[in-house]
Design an enzyme around this catalytic site. Structure first.
Site, PDB file in Angstrom:
ATOM      1  CB  THR A  33      -0.996   0.036   1.183  1.00  0.00           C
ATOM      2  OG1 THR A  33      -0.282  -0.182   2.404  1.00  0.00           O
ATOM      3  CG2 THR A  33      -2.079  -1.013   1.037  1.00  0.00           C
ATOM      4  CG  PHE A  40      -8.656  -7.323  -2.466  1.00  0.00           C
ATOM      5  CD1 PHE A  40      -8.582  -6.519  -3.584  1.00  0.00           C
ATOM      6  CD2 PHE A  40      -8.677  -8.696  -2.637  1.00  0.00           C
ATOM      7  CE1 PHE A  40      -8.509  -7.064  -4.849  1.00  0.00           C
ATOM      8  CE2 PHE A  40      -8.607  -9.264  -3.893  1.00  0.00           C
ATOM      9  CZ  PHE A  40      -8.519  -8.453  -5.002  1.00  0.00           C
ATOM     10  CG  HIS A 126      -3.355 -15.413  -4.634  1.00  0.00           C
ATOM     11  ND1 HIS A 126      -3.724 -14.629  -3.575  1.00  0.00           N
ATOM     12  CD2 HIS A 126      -3.693 -16.684  -4.292  1.00  0.00           C
ATOM     13  CE1 HIS A 126      -4.257 -15.407  -2.624  1.00  0.00           C
ATOM     14  NE2 HIS A 126      -4.238 -16.646  -3.025  1.00  0.00           N
ATOM     15  CB  CYS A 137      -2.071 -23.431 -25.797  1.00  0.00           C
ATOM     16  SG  CYS A 137      -1.672 -21.717 -26.235  1.00  0.00           S
TER      17      CYS A 137
HETATM   18  P1  NAD Z   1      -6.180  -7.736   2.195  1.00  0.00           P
HETATM   19  O1  NAD Z   1      -6.529  -6.528   1.407  1.00  0.00           O
HETATM   20  O2  NAD Z   1      -7.256  -8.684   2.551  1.00  0.00           O
HETATM   21  O3  NAD Z   1      -5.475  -7.311   3.555  1.00  0.00           O
HETATM   22  C1  NAD Z   1      -4.454  -6.373   3.593  1.00  0.00           C
HETATM   23  C2  NAD Z   1      -4.194  -6.061   5.054  1.00  0.00           C
HETATM   24  O4  NAD Z   1      -3.077  -5.182   5.114  1.00  0.00           O
HETATM   25  C3  NAD Z   1      -5.357  -5.346   5.738  1.00  0.00           C
HETATM   26  O5  NAD Z   1      -5.745  -6.085   6.891  1.00  0.00           O
HETATM   27  C4  NAD Z   1      -4.796  -3.962   6.116  1.00  0.00           C
HETATM   28  O6  NAD Z   1      -5.202  -3.551   7.395  1.00  0.00           O
HETATM   29  C5  NAD Z   1      -3.307  -4.206   6.113  1.00  0.00           C
HETATM   30  N1  NAD Z   1      -2.505  -3.036   5.734  1.00  0.00           N
HETATM   31  C6  NAD Z   1      -2.639  -2.252   4.635  1.00  0.00           C
HETATM   32  N2  NAD Z   1      -1.652  -1.330   4.579  1.00  0.00           N
HETATM   33  C7  NAD Z   1      -0.889  -1.534   5.687  1.00  0.00           C
HETATM   34  C8  NAD Z   1       0.268  -0.896   6.213  1.00  0.00           C
HETATM   35  N3  NAD Z   1       0.867   0.114   5.581  1.00  0.00           N
HETATM   36  N4  NAD Z   1       0.780  -1.354   7.384  1.00  0.00           N
HETATM   37  C9  NAD Z   1       0.172  -2.386   8.066  1.00  0.00           C
HETATM   38  N5  NAD Z   1      -0.908  -3.029   7.601  1.00  0.00           N
HETATM   39  C10 NAD Z   1      -1.436  -2.610   6.429  1.00  0.00           C
HETATM   40  O7  NAD Z   1      -4.977  -8.450   1.419  1.00  0.00           O
HETATM   41  P2  NAD Z   1      -4.539  -9.967   1.372  1.00  0.00           P
HETATM   42  O8  NAD Z   1      -4.627 -10.607   2.705  1.00  0.00           O
HETATM   43  O9  NAD Z   1      -3.253  -9.964   0.633  1.00  0.00           O
HETATM   44  O10 NAD Z   1      -5.631 -10.694   0.460  1.00  0.00           O
HETATM   45  C11 NAD Z   1      -6.165 -10.078  -0.669  1.00  0.00           C
HETATM   46  C12 NAD Z   1      -5.937 -10.729  -2.000  1.00  0.00           C
HETATM   47  O11 NAD Z   1      -5.857  -9.644  -2.884  1.00  0.00           O
HETATM   48  C13 NAD Z   1      -4.653 -11.465  -2.173  1.00  0.00           C
HETATM   49  O12 NAD Z   1      -4.973 -12.649  -2.730  1.00  0.00           O
HETATM   50  C14 NAD Z   1      -3.838 -10.671  -3.192  1.00  0.00           C
HETATM   51  O13 NAD Z   1      -3.477 -11.509  -4.260  1.00  0.00           O
HETATM   52  C15 NAD Z   1      -4.792  -9.684  -3.794  1.00  0.00           C
HETATM   53  N6  NAD Z   1      -4.279  -8.292  -3.910  1.00  0.00           N
HETATM   54  C16 NAD Z   1      -2.979  -8.076  -4.240  1.00  0.00           C
HETATM   55  C17 NAD Z   1      -2.489  -6.784  -4.332  1.00  0.00           C
HETATM   56  C18 NAD Z   1      -1.043  -6.608  -4.713  1.00  0.00           C
HETATM   57  O14 NAD Z   1      -0.493  -7.441  -5.409  1.00  0.00           O
HETATM   58  N7  NAD Z   1      -0.388  -5.561  -4.222  1.00  0.00           N
HETATM   59  C19 NAD Z   1      -3.331  -5.700  -4.086  1.00  0.00           C
HETATM   60  C20 NAD Z   1      -4.686  -5.952  -3.760  1.00  0.00           C
HETATM   61  C21 NAD Z   1      -5.148  -7.259  -3.669  1.00  0.00           C
END
Ligand code: NAD
Length: 254
Positions: A33, A40, A126, A137
């Site tokens: 982030t 998400f 993922h 293919c």
């Molecule tokens: P999630 O969105 O469910 O959870 C992310 C967690 O990170 C949240 O609980 C949030 O509170 C925490 N968070 C966010 N920024 C933070 C920070 N700076 N410091 C501390 N905590 C922080 O994500 P997930 O568990 O990875 O599952 C979501 C699915 O979405 C995964 O399968 C992933 O593949 C996909 N996804 C990937 C990306 C990416 O590749 N960057 C982005 C969005 C979603």
């Protein structure tokens, strides 16, 4: 145990890292982030804007495939501008020091590779959205090619030039089978480690969320670094509800 403040959290983590023989880092969207890629489930996260397109819907309709590609290209600027954050750099430091043999990630953003971890040591549960594959293919397509076809055909998702199969980013959508080799490799690292670091994941997406549980059951120490509480906080040895970059920046070695 929830670390009461940032300083205690960093001290406790330092001690565990120094004492560890093998670290298994396991990352989720929260580590990216600060790089400008929304997660998400946080407020303003991707789910508050768009419901993910399940795999069966992608397969079933041209309109859904068009929509999936429209969304991917709408996020292109964000993904291509993103550079590894402090969390990625700290984990890359563990890797270079020989403490973490690989990283297990749920992320699809390629940022662990950009942080200096060799692609073969990034276990992507993922997939990856920086390229595309034919679902029939397996032919690989670069996004620049897909974008050209998509634009020329007035936002219609192209099919494979070899076999006519559907072309999709190389990611694993909800309802799509998990990659077997990656699941096996993630399980092996989980079983080999004595310190499992879950970083930036809400730990609600299964089967990926099973790895911290497996590590703990196998006798490893479990650390969870996540702004929000997770369901596994109560079984973790150390829980850090702080910003990932702030917690991990002292561990970056240039
Ligand atoms: P999630 O969105 O469910 O959870 C992310 C967690 O990170 C949240 O609980 C949030 O509170 C925490 N968070 C966010 N920024 C933070 C920070 N700076 N410091 C501390 N905590 C922080 O994500 P997930 O568990 O990875 O599952 C979501 C699915 O979405 C995964 O399968 C992933 O593949 C996909 N996804 C990937 C990306 C990416 O590749 N960057 C982005 C969005 C979603």
């Amino acid at each position: 145990m929830i670390a009461p403040d940032l300083e205690t959290a960093i001290d406790e983590l330092q001690e565990l890292v120094e004492g560890a023989r093998v670290i298994a880092p396991f990352t989720g969207a929260g580590i990216s982030t600060e790089c400008g890629i929304p997660d998400f489930r946080s407020p303003g996260g991707l789910w508050t804007k768009n419901r993910p397109i399940p795999f069966d819907e992608f397969l079933a309709s041209q309109a859904m495939r068009d929509e999936a590609w429209r969304r991917r290209f709408a996020m292109d600027a964000q993904f291509s501008a993103a550079r590894p954050g402090r969390g990625h750099l700290a984990l890359a430091s563990f890797y270079r020091a020989g403490k973490a043999p690989a990283v297990i990630t749920q992320n699809i953003d390629n940022l662990h590779q950009s942080s200096g971890i060799s692609a073969e040591h990034v276990i992507e549960l993922h997939g990856n959205n920086s390229y595309a594959l034919c679902l029939t293919c397996g032919k690989r397509y670069e996004l620049s090619w897909v974008r050209r076809q998509f634009t020329d055909a007035r936002e219609r998702a192209p099919d494979c030039t070899d076999c006519g199969g559907h072309i999709k980013t190389a990611t694993v959508s909800f309802g799509q089978p998990m990659p077997e080799r990656e699941m096996r490799r993630a399980e092996q690292l989980t079983l080999d480690c004595d310190l499992f670091l879950a970083v930036g994941s809400s730990l609600v997406v299964w089967p990926a969320a099973g790895f911290p549980l497996l590590a703990k059951r196998n006798g490893a120490r479990l650390v969870i670094i996540n702004r929000e509480a997770t369901e596994f906080d109560e079984i973790a040895d150390v829980v850090i509800h702080q910003d990932i970059g702030t917690v991990l920046s002292p561990f970056i070695v240039h």
